[in-house]
Design an enzyme around this catalytic site. Structure first.
Site, PDB file in Angstrom:
ATOM      1  CG  LEU A 271      86.975  14.332  66.467  1.00 47.54           C
ATOM      2  CD1 LEU A 271      87.572  13.503  66.468  1.00 47.54           C
ATOM      3  CD2 LEU A 271      85.458  13.900  66.968  1.00 47.54           C
ATOM      4  CD  GLU A 274      83.639   7.492  62.580  1.00 47.69           C
ATOM      5  OE1 GLU A 274      81.933   6.185  62.270  1.00 47.69           O
ATOM      6  OE2 GLU A 274      84.367   7.142  63.636  1.00 47.69           O
TER       7      GLU A 274
END
Length: 617
Positions: A271, A274
């Site tokens: 990841l 975000e």
């Protein structure tokens, strides 16, 4: 909690250790830790509890949740409150969420965030010393609290400190292979598994079992988890024990995973939080001609491509819902506007270096070690399987259809609907950890623990351990890890970001072939990787079937489930797909209607709150 070294009446090859206790918590991430903490705080003797995990204490997938944890504190936006948080959650879930569970999380989170602060959670702070909050995708206000870009890691450390202060017992490196139940009574009796270090079989004789074993997105070829975690243990254990699953077709593909072709296969799919976009990061494709036609990419240092989210979501841009951004990136790559390695560019170089290092320290350090300076250069990203919205059907306090069996965190279904709001995963773990822990403590105080038949428990344990013993001696044809990798390829190809009937049917056929070959495995002893992957494969086959069958049944597009042959959302499909195991072991499917939100949350929905991305410009 008491121990019995071995049952003397068992043959040596099926001998096992017995652990007798009140509450067994399977899974050592935030959900399991917070449940155990609440049990002790509600008066349950720590000696009556045991938390077990497949890894060492604290090494849970929770630590990889970096960007933040939601709660309507109103630090920057005092008009925010829990009802707007609930409205955002329902909208992001395309109204397939269980409104009661959404309300449970959103009501509780402000107090839970403050409680974590009291326990020493190292939040990032405003200049006034308040818990800072940032924008996350599809949220109307800044309500994502954070600790730099290591929120999950800091949360886990905080919970472990608290659990240790309360003397919560923990056992490392235990793999649970089966929940043992009394079918006639419809209740759980305990769990069976093995010690991954010694290979010894272990029976847990427990009044209550809590599944906090995470999700199942590691079943995809490209995923944000480590390869041996989030393999579907929790949902599969519950399903095999007689509980129902729900919403399995909804798998979230996070827009920004690292691209293995650029950074190495060990980083593929990991990841890129975000928080990079929440702090102003921008997405560009590799189409230089489109950029030149529109007057260039913009500020100095930006990639020489097009800032393509202007075409897909001009109002919310890079902070639109995760499914929207992921599909946009996927389309850019499919239509030839991606990078040579199959990604796009994520750029935050317009921010000052000191700002990036303060707000995104782990990301800055990771990419620096890979030779990329985020203060001057973009990073390359592409969608990655990240979160399963579906899971085990539970009631308002986390109990499944099986008496005494509970599920919390990503193992359970209901909170997220068709797509999860970023920052709600950590919120769900701690909010429902409180609720479930308190409910189990009250149950024990009432004496409502049932009357387990130890004969049934030991009989079922003996049969299961004999089966495991035979598996450990098997010299079949197929390597379980190789079959597991094939299953990942099947799901990525046939139940990925874009789906259709032909692909889903082909996926079910391929899965049936994998089941056949999985009955002929070459497996080492219980201390080997092959034995663990044989167990993982058994879980994965059931969970993958649930994903494929749910996706085939849902003939519409909604949230993270995008059907190219049914591109529209159908109001008739505002129903949850529920899966159960019939008497001969076959997977059966039904649908159930979704409840309506409370009056207070409906008022917030009607008000039409929405994120204003351009405040970040």
């Amino acid at each position: 909690m008491s121990f019995q070294e071995r049952r003397d009446d068992q043959p040596r090859e099926t001998a096992y250790e017995t652990v007798d206790l009140g509450v067994l918590v399977i899974g050592a991430g935030a959900a399991g830790a917070r449940t155990a903490i609440e049990l002790v705080e509600q008066g349950v003797d720590p000696e009556d509890i045991l938390v077990i995990g497949k890894r060492t204490h604290g090494d849970a997938h929770t630590t990889w949740a970096r960007g933040g944890i939601n709660g309507a504190l109103g630090t920057h936006d005092p008009e925010d409150d829990w009802t707007i948080h609930a409205a955002d959650t329902l909208k992001e879930g395309h109204f397939l969420n269980d409104p009661e569970k959404v309300e449970t999380v959103t009501r509780r989170m402000p107090d839970v965030l403050r409680e974590l602060d009291d326990w020493g959670m190292p939040y990032s702070r405003t200049d006034d010393g308040e818990i800072d909050q940032r924008y996350f995708g599809a949220q109307s206000f800044r309500r994502t609290a954070f600790a730099g870009d290591h929120t999950g890691e800091s949360l886990m450390e905080t919970l472990i400190r608290r659990a240790r202060a309360l003397s919560v017992p923990y056992r490392d490196d235990v793999f649970v292979t089966r929940l043992l139940t009394d079918d006639a009574a419809g209740r759980v009796l305990g769990a069976a598994g093995f010690d991954m270090d010694t290979g010894e079989f272990v029976l847990f004789d427990a009044d209550v079992v809590v599944l906090a074993a995470g999700g199942h997105t590691s079943l995809y070829d490209r995923h944000s988890s480590r390869d041996d975690e989030n393999t579907g243990d929790g949902p599969a254990l519950a399903y095999q024990a007689g509980a129902r699953l729900m919403d399995m077709e909804f798998v979230q593909f996070h827009p920004t995973g690292m691209v293995g072709g650029r950074y190495g296969e060990e980083w593929d799919g990991r990841l890129v939080t975000e928080a990079v976009r929440g702090e102003g990061g921008r997405l560009f494709n590799a189409d230089v001609s489109a950029s030149e036609a529109s007057g260039g990419a913009g500020e100095q240092g930006s990639p020489a491509g097009e800032r393509f989210m202007e075409r897909y979501s001009p109002e919310q841009m890079e902070l639109d819902a995760r499914d929207v951004v992921a599909r946009a990136i996927d389309r850019e790559v499919r239509e030839g506007r991606g990078t040579d390695d199959g990604g796009v560019y994520l750029d935050i170089s317009h921010r000052d270096r000191d700002f990036i290092r303060e707000r995104l320290p782990r990301m800055y350090e990771r990419f620096a070690e890979l030779g990329v300076d985020m203060a001057t250069d973009p990073v390359e990203v592409a969608p990655t399987a990240h979160y399963g919205m579906g899971g085990v059907v539970v009631d308002a306090v986390g109990e499944t259809d099986v008496d005494g069996l509970y599920a919390v965190g990503e193992t359970m279904a209901g909170v997220h609907g068709a797509n999860r709001l970023g920052g709600n995963s950590l919120a769900e773990t701690v909010a429902f950890g409180v609720v479930t822990g308190a409910a189990i403590a009250a149950r024990r105080q009432r004496g409502a623990v049932g009357g387990a038949d130890s004969g049934v428990l030991y009989d079922r344990a003996a049969i299961h351990f004999a089966d495991l013993g035979r598996l450990a001696r098997s010299d079949g044809t197929y390597d379980p890890e190789a079959l597991f990798d094939e299953l990942r390829e099947v799901l990525w190809a046939h139940a990925g970001i874009r789906r259709d009937d032909r692909g889903l049917s082909a996926g079910l056929d391929a899965l049936a072939d994998l089941r056949t070959r999985a009955s002929d495995l070459a497996v080492g002893d219980p201390t080997t990787r092959s034995f663990a992957f044989a167990m993982n494969l058994g879980f994965a086959l059931d969970v993958a079937e649930g994903i494929l069958r749910g996706a085939a049944a849902r003939t519409e597009s909604r949230g993270a489930h995008a059907r190219t042959d049914y591109p529209e959302t159908d109001e008739e499909w505002r129903r949850n797909v529920v899966l159960h195991r019939d008497s001969v072991g076959a997977m059966r499917l039904t649908t159930t209607p979704v409840d309506e939100p409370s009056e207070a949350v409906q008022v917030a929905l009607d008000a039409g709150y929405e994120l204003d991305y351009h405040q970040l410009e």
